[in-house]
Design an enzyme around this catalytic site. Structure first.
Site, PDB file in Angstrom:
ATOM      1  N   VAL B  60       0.830  -1.214   0.000  1.00  0.00           N
ATOM      2  CA  VAL B  60       0.000   0.000   0.000  1.00  0.00           C
ATOM      3  C   VAL B  60       0.866   1.266   0.000  1.00  0.00           C
ATOM      4  CG1 VAL B  60      -2.025  -1.031   1.090  1.00  0.00           C
ATOM      5  CG2 VAL B  60      -0.256   0.033   2.524  1.00  0.00           C
ATOM      6  N   TYR B 151      -1.105   6.027  16.660  1.00  0.00           N
ATOM      7  CA  TYR B 151      -2.100   5.031  16.236  1.00  0.00           C
ATOM      8  C   TYR B 151      -3.498   5.636  16.395  1.00  0.00           C
ATOM      9  CZ  TYR B 151      -4.770   0.760  15.678  1.00  0.00           C
ATOM     10  OH  TYR B 151      -5.665  -0.175  15.215  1.00  0.00           O
ATOM     11  N   VAL B 184      -9.196  -7.082  18.714  1.00  0.00           N
ATOM     12  CA  VAL B 184      -9.509  -8.327  18.018  1.00  0.00           C
ATOM     13  C   VAL B 184      -8.238  -9.167  18.010  1.00  0.00           C
ATOM     14  CG1 VAL B 184     -10.212  -9.349  15.817  1.00  0.00           C
ATOM     15  CG2 VAL B 184     -11.244  -7.184  16.565  1.00  0.00           C
TER      16      VAL B 184
END
Lengths: 476, 244
Positions: B60, B151, B184
């Protein structure tokens, strides 16, 4: 660091003025002749296909190049010289009609040919060879272009005029941007002595009487245009309100001299008493067949009872009807609209226009707005004009009617080409390759293809319109 | 089996939520283009999905290559119905560490590259007047936190960007979905002790259910919505005294 490949330029969703066609393209915005030359040369090297765009006033896909590169010319809009004695202007292609007349009117000069909106750029006007409400007298804008500078994708820098390489000159005019990038336009303007025109309106109850009135007035009018009721059938088929206008001679309108000031040319804030900001919303309420029938009826009735006495109207107010209500297109949301504008030889006008109106009424797809204009033959290689008439019809596009509308337009195009008629790329969304083949004929198209091979041997230039109608195909 | 999204593109699909999403969407019958750096992981997904996941190796951060890669994927899929940007990194940042190298990597992967990919998809969807544009942001984007300043900033930026896209594209019939997962279990969170952690499998199920159900913003799991409501409204002078 080497420049970024053209294909990695920023992207944008571009649409046609009718906002029913749109696509994503990368785009670059040249600011100088050198920029244009560099982009053309790099496009050729990098295998990128390039289409030009000005203000995006073409209704369909004539200024779209999905998946390729758009050369957005709006940042090359400088006036290069202005000769107020002779009325000759030299400008870059991104200059809009509005910027043109606001620069020249105070000196007593008006563009000899203007479209129904003042926003198109000169580059677009030249590429499409725009016409106004005076084609029958003044021709297209091509008749007033004295000189053009052109850069071809093949790398040629040429100056063209009616005497310098006339073959290429008359192909670039009306060549829908497929022969190179015009970087300078020298234009002869029209002397005017008043900021106003003398305008007269009258009505004609049938199509036949409308055409007869047009023929009567081609000699004594500078502008002729009619609004045609495309919805009423039977005896009132093609009934219309005609506007004719004439320039005022020197000394004829002393009060109009002050109106040469661009500030005095502001468009009115009201239309038939309704504030123009409200008009799109109001129109939207009536945007169905019966509603528009009512609007057409009221408008026609107003012209019947209205005075036929001449009145004076500013140039901008007379010409730029579409600019009265900048957001008028919102009344066609969300599907947008197309304009279908066939050109028909005058001998065939009555039967063919009758047939067009009847067929659209039978199909249940009627135009909410029809505009009739008169033309003379044109000198360009691929003209839309001929000795005859055009009927421009706006059709709303919806998910439900789209297939039927395209089918109807296909049938109408068969009728038009059968009668020797033509079409106008700037307005088109529906033409098929066979329509263009029939309208212009093999000889003209072969000459155009030969010029294209010369100017653009690697096929750099492309628009969605050219590809759709089959004019993008030639031996590379 | 019928799928709501016949042609999907997931950026950041080689592991974690992205890989699970790719397999589950493929399981509904979708053709899923999966973009990630690691070819071997992508090939494994392709094999597991009987070829319904199409691997596209790409970084990316290779901004120059992205537009052409996007175009190729859309051409290969024959269009696009769903775009998901899932790529994200969260390198460990210690207390009192001010590390521009890590910061830059997070801003580039989590935000800047997301903008580039989503811009391409957004333009495509705007022109098509259809499509679902989805960004996997995070509950972390709702407050600036002392333990992960950049972040949280990258995810706050992503959330704001997707909100802006929603405001831009809803009028064109394009649905823009911001997913805000809590912790997660993925390679990104391996070894971390985080509250209310759920498996990637469950996260993917909830994301797909939000995508299919017409949501524009979803907390995963849903319990994070009331929690974040409270967290968002904690006054700054109190927040400065917490260890969040």
């Amino acid at each position: 660091m080497p420049p970024r490949p053209l294909a990695q330029s920023p992207r944008k969703v571009f649409d046609g003025f009718g906002f029913c066609q749109r696509s994503v393209s990368a785009f670059v915005q040249p600011r100088s002749v050198e920029d244009v030359a560099a982009v053309l040369s790099r496009a050729s090297e990098e295998g990128v296909r390039l289409g030009m765009r000005g203000s995006g006033r073409s209704y369909g896909d004539a200024a779209l190049n999905g998946g390729g590169l758009i050369l957005d010319m709006r940042h090359m809009g400088r006036v290069l010289s202005w000769d107020a004695e002779r009325g000759v202007i030299e400008a870059e292609p991104g200059l809009t009609i509005r910027e043109l007349w606001t620069r020249t009117l105070a000196d007593g000069w008006w563009p000899p040919v203007v479209s129904g909106t003042a926003w198109p750029t000169l580059g677009g006007c030249v590429a499409m060879n725009i016409h106004g409400k005076n084609h029958f007298r003044m021709g297209g804008i091509s008749d007033h272009v004295l000189e053009l500078d052109l850069i071809t994708p093949g790398g040629e820098h040429v100056t063209l005029s009616p005497t310098r390489d006339p073959e290429l000159f008359f192909a670039v005019l009306g060549g829908f941007g497929m022969l190179g990038v015009v970087t300078r336009i020298k234009l002869q303007l029209k002397r005017v002595y008043s900021g106003r025109l003398k305008v007269q309106q009258f009505h004609t109850p049938t199509l036949q009487s409308q055409l007869e009135r047009f023929e009567q007035h081609t000699q004594d009018s500078d502008y002729l245009v009619s609004w045609v009721d495309c919805i009423t059938s039977g005896g009132g088929l093609g009934r219309a309100q005609i506007h004719r206008a004439t320039y005022l001679h020197e000394g004829e309108d002393p009060a109009g001299v002050a109106m040469l000031s661009p500030a005095k040319q502001d468009l009115p804030g009201h239309i038939m008493g309704v504030p123009k900001s409200v008009v799109p919303k109001l129109l939207k309420l009536f945007s169905f067949n019966l509603g528009m029938q009512a609007v057409n009826l009221v408008k026609y009735a107003a012209s019947v009872v209205g005075s036929t006495k001449p009145y004076l109207q500013g140039h901008a107010a007379f010409h730029f009807l579409l600019d009265y209500v900048p957001e008028f297109r919102q009344s066609y949301a969300p599907g947008g609209f197309i304009q279908y504008q066939p050109f028909v030889p005058k001998e065939a006008a009555l039967p063919v226009l009758t047939e067009i109106l009847r067929r659209s009424q039978r199909a249940g797809i009627v135009s909410y707005l029809g505009v009739l204009k008169r033309y003379r033959p044109d000198r360009v290689l691929l003209p839309h004009a001929l000795d005859g008439y055009s009927l421009a019809m706006d059709f709303p596009v919806t998910a439900a009617n789209k297939a039927d509308l395209w089918r109807l337009c296909g049938e109408l195009s068969d009728v038009v080409t059968e009668a020797g008629g033509r079409f106008y790329p700037a307005k088109d969304s529906v033409l098929r390759p066979q329509d263009v083949q029939r309208a212009w004929g093999q000889d003209r198209l072969s000459r155009f293809a030969a010029l294209r091979r010369r100017a653009d041997p690697r096929g750099v230039l492309r628009t969605e319109w050219a590809e759709r109608v089959g004019l993008d195909v030639f031996d590379r | 089996m019928s799928t709501a999204f016949p042609r999907a593109l997931i950026v950041g699909a080689s592991s974690g939520i992205g890989a699970t999403l790719a397999l589950k969407l493929a399981g509904t019958g979708a053709k899923v283009a999966a973009v990630a750096r690691r070819q071997a992981e992508l090939d494994a997904l392709a094999a597991q999905s009987s070829g319904r996941v199409l691997p596209y190796a790409g970084d990316v951060l290779d901004y120059a290559a992205t537009p052409a890669l996007f175009d190729r994927i859309v051409e290969d899929l024959g269009g696009l119905d769903l775009f998901i940007y899932n790529a994200g990194v969260m390198p460990p940042v210690e207390e009192s560490e001010y590390n521009f190298d890590k910061d830059r990597q997070m801003i580039e992967v989590n935000f800047l590259a997301a903008v580039q990919w989503a811009n391409l998809a957004a333009a495509h969807f705007e022109a098509a007047r259809a499509g679902v544009l989805c960004g996997i942001s995070s509950v972390a984007g709702e407050r600036g936190r002392r333990g992960s300043p950049v972040y949280t900033a990258s995810k706050a930026g992503l959330t704001a960007y997707f909100e802006a896209m929603r405001n831009r594209l809803t009028r064109y019939g394009v649905r823009v979905v911001t997913i805000k997962p809590g912790p997660v279990e993925t390679p990104m969170t391996a070894g971390l002790k985080l509250p209310l952690m759920i498996p990637a499998d469950r996260a993917a199920d909830e994301i797909i259910s939000a995508l299919e159900g017409g949501a524009t913003e979803a907390y995963v799991p849903a319990i994070w919505r009331p929690i974040m409501f409270v967290v968002r409204n904690v006054p700054s002078f109190v927040f400065t005294k917490t260890n969040i």
